[in-house]
Design a protein around this motif. Structure first.
Motif, PDB file in Angstrom:
ATOM      1  N   GLU A 340       0.775  -1.207   0.197  1.00  0.00           N
ATOM      2  CA  GLU A 340       0.144   0.157   0.134  1.00  0.00           C
ATOM      3  C   GLU A 340       0.902   1.272   0.138  1.00  0.00           C
ATOM      4  O   GLU A 340       0.407   2.439  -0.611  1.00  0.00           O
ATOM      5  N   GLU A 341       2.177   1.108   0.786  1.00  0.00           N
ATOM      6  CA  GLU A 341       2.938   2.327   0.554  1.00  0.00           C
ATOM      7  C   GLU A 341       3.292   2.686  -0.514  1.00  0.00           C
ATOM      8  O   GLU A 341       3.482   3.824  -1.148  1.00  0.00           O
ATOM      9  N   ARG A 344       0.515   3.977  -3.075  1.00  0.00           N
ATOM     10  CA  ARG A 344       0.089   5.369  -2.566  1.00  0.00           C
ATOM     11  C   ARG A 344       0.773   6.215  -3.384  1.00  0.00           C
ATOM     12  O   ARG A 344       0.651   7.093  -3.904  1.00  0.00           O
ATOM     13  N   GLU A 345       2.168   5.822  -3.095  1.00  0.00           N
ATOM     14  CA  GLU A 345       3.230   6.818  -3.683  1.00  0.00           C
ATOM     15  C   GLU A 345       2.835   6.965  -5.366  1.00  0.00           C
ATOM     16  O   GLU A 345       3.065   8.130  -5.704  1.00  0.00           O
ATOM     17  N   GLU A 348      -0.083   9.253  -6.259  1.00  0.00           N
ATOM     18  CA  GLU A 348       0.372  10.672  -5.979  1.00  0.00           C
ATOM     19  C   GLU A 348       1.164  11.198  -7.062  1.00  0.00           C
ATOM     20  O   GLU A 348       1.043  12.226  -7.887  1.00  0.00           O
ATOM     21  N   LEU A 377      -7.103   2.054  -3.661  1.00  0.00           N
ATOM     22  CA  LEU A 377      -6.875   3.102  -2.790  1.00  0.00           C
ATOM     23  C   LEU A 377      -7.399   4.335  -3.741  1.00  0.00           C
ATOM     24  O   LEU A 377      -7.319   4.391  -5.123  1.00  0.00           O
ATOM     25  N   ARG A 379      -7.954   8.912  -4.557  1.00  0.00           N
ATOM     26  CA  ARG A 379      -7.131  10.041  -4.255  1.00  0.00           C
ATOM     27  C   ARG A 379      -7.799  10.671  -3.140  1.00  0.00           C
ATOM     28  O   ARG A 379      -7.216  11.372  -1.999  1.00  0.00           O
ATOM     29  N   ARG A 383     -10.740   3.575   0.777  1.00  0.00           N
ATOM     30  CA  ARG A 383      -9.772   2.039   0.789  1.00  0.00           C
ATOM     31  C   ARG A 383     -10.813   0.979   0.748  1.00  0.00           C
ATOM     32  O   ARG A 383     -11.629   0.768   1.493  1.00  0.00           O
TER      33      ARG A 383
END
Length: 411
Positions: A340-341, A344-345, A348, A377, A379, A383
């Motif tokens: 997920e990290e 998410r990056e 973005e 995920l 913006r 989730r």
């Protein structure tokens, strides 16, 4: 497609004589579960595979097998059946049955009923791959589909009952049900233009060697068919994955990342939704040898130099960034750690509206599987976890995307 569109609908299932006739039993059952009233007509050949009594038990109605039988015609004959029905499904539509339908023949219960029927017809072909590939079969299919009331679902590709591999499998029952439901409802994505990428890319070192990955395109194809069944006009930019079900899709075949970028960038501005599921190679050889590189050649293979390929999703995002009504942008992140990290990056960094993340090392997920486990995920911070067959996950993803505000509308 919302199967509630079938509630109360009157549907004929015409069963042809092939080994896939046993799957028509499940089709009758699933149409009934969706609320449809189903009646069955069978060819004489179909009776060699499944008994009429089986379909009578599943549908709750007598089965039409012989229009010369006074008791059958007196109860609910072929003309009564044709007048009663709102849709007609032919499953399996064998090569022989397709040929006779095209010729307008009326020499069994299925062809006679269909010839008298005026409504929408869904064909679900199933046969040996050589029979499907035969030019005469393809001419028959094209002729039938030239009439607006005929549509087709499948055939799928894979291992056939005869042991051959290729196109010819009866489409999955949920896909046939969705195709029938689509004839009664425009669907929640009616009028929307969906652009997708799927499959791997190949970056060639020489004419026989390339850099690639294990992607089979199954998740992207599931999304493409789900969007099409919900009424969208779907364009699929597809890497090399072999024979797949292309029914109802505009498919643009590509090989390399540069090919994929070119085709996507020429179309993305006209799309309402862009979903990038493809596993695009991140690198390619700096040079491509015109002939096969032999062992002992100079430079040696261990000196291979790589350069970056186009980032298809990032370039598409930049291309539409200034549009007042740009497409909804959805990416996929196949990860092996800190899933997920990293997802998410990526969301973005590339200016996406949503991203679908999955751990490709997890059981029941990743490349080549029939199932998937993903986390979506958005913006806005939403989730959602989804798991199950890739068809089910595809429908879940589209359900979530429909809840997102269109870009430029705020929210």
């Amino acid at each position: 497609m919302d199967a509630s569109a079938l509630k109360g609908r009157r549907i004929i299932v015409g069963v042809g004589g092939g080994i896939a006739a046993y799957k028509a039993c499940e089709l009758v059952r699933e149409l009934g579960r969706a609320g449809a009233e189903v009646r069955v007509a069978m060819t004489e050949a179909a009776r060699q595979f499944v008994t009429p009594l089986t379909f009578q038990a599943l549908s709750g109605h007598p089965v039409l097998t012989d229009y010369f039988d006074p008791s059958q015609e007196g109860n609910f004959g072929h003309l009564d059946l044709a007048r009663w029905a709102e849709a007609f499904v032919v499953a399996p539509a064998t090569a022989d049955l397709l040929a006779r339908l095209r010729a307008g023949m009326a020499n069994d219960a299925v062809t006679t009923s269909l010839l008298a029927f005026r409504g929408p017809v869904v064909l679900a072909p199933a046969m040996n791959v050589a029979m499907w590939d035969n030019a005469m079969t393809q001419e028959n299919v094209a002729a039938l589909l030239s009439h607006k009331r005929f549509t087709m679902v499948g055939p799928g590709a894979g291992l056939l009952a005869c042991g051959d591999v290729g196109e010819g499998r009866l489409a999955d029952v949920p896909n046939i049900v969705a195709a029938v439901a689509a004839r009664f409802s425009p669907g929640p994505l009616a009028g929307r233009r969906v652009l997708l990428t799927a499959g791997p890319t190949r970056e060639f070192l020489d004419p026989v060697r390339f850099i690639s990955n294990p992607s089979t395109g199954k998740m992207g194809l599931a999304l493409a068919h789900a969007a099409r069944s919900q009424g969208a006009t779907v364009t699929l930019v597809l890497g090399p994955v072999g024979a797949v079900d292309r029914t109802g899709l505009e498919v643009v075949d590509v090989v390399s990342a540069e090919d994929m970028a070119r085709e996507v960038l020429s179309r993305v501005e006209a799309a309402d939704v862009f979903i990038a599921t493809a596993a695009v190679s991140d690198w390619r050889p700096e040079t491509r040898a015109p002939q096969k590189v032999k062992k002992g050649a100079t430079p040696a293979p261990e000196n291979l130099r790589l350069v970056r390929t186009p980032d298809v999703l990032a370039e598409a995002s930049r291309r539409v960034a200034g549009q007042g009504h740009r497409p909804l942008l959805v990416g996929f992140a196949a990860e092996t750690e800190r899933v997920e990290e990293h997802a998410r990056e990526k969301l973005e960094r590339k200016g996406l509206d949503a991203i679908v993340a999955n751990d490709v090392t997890a059981p029941g997920a990743g490349f080549g599987t029939e199932t998937n486990r993903v986390t979506v995920l958005t913006r806005s911070g939403a989730r959602q976890e989804l798991q199950g067959s890739k068809d089910a996950v595809a429908r879940g993803i589209l359900d979530l995307l429909r809840t997102l505000p269109r870009p430029g509308q705020g929210g």
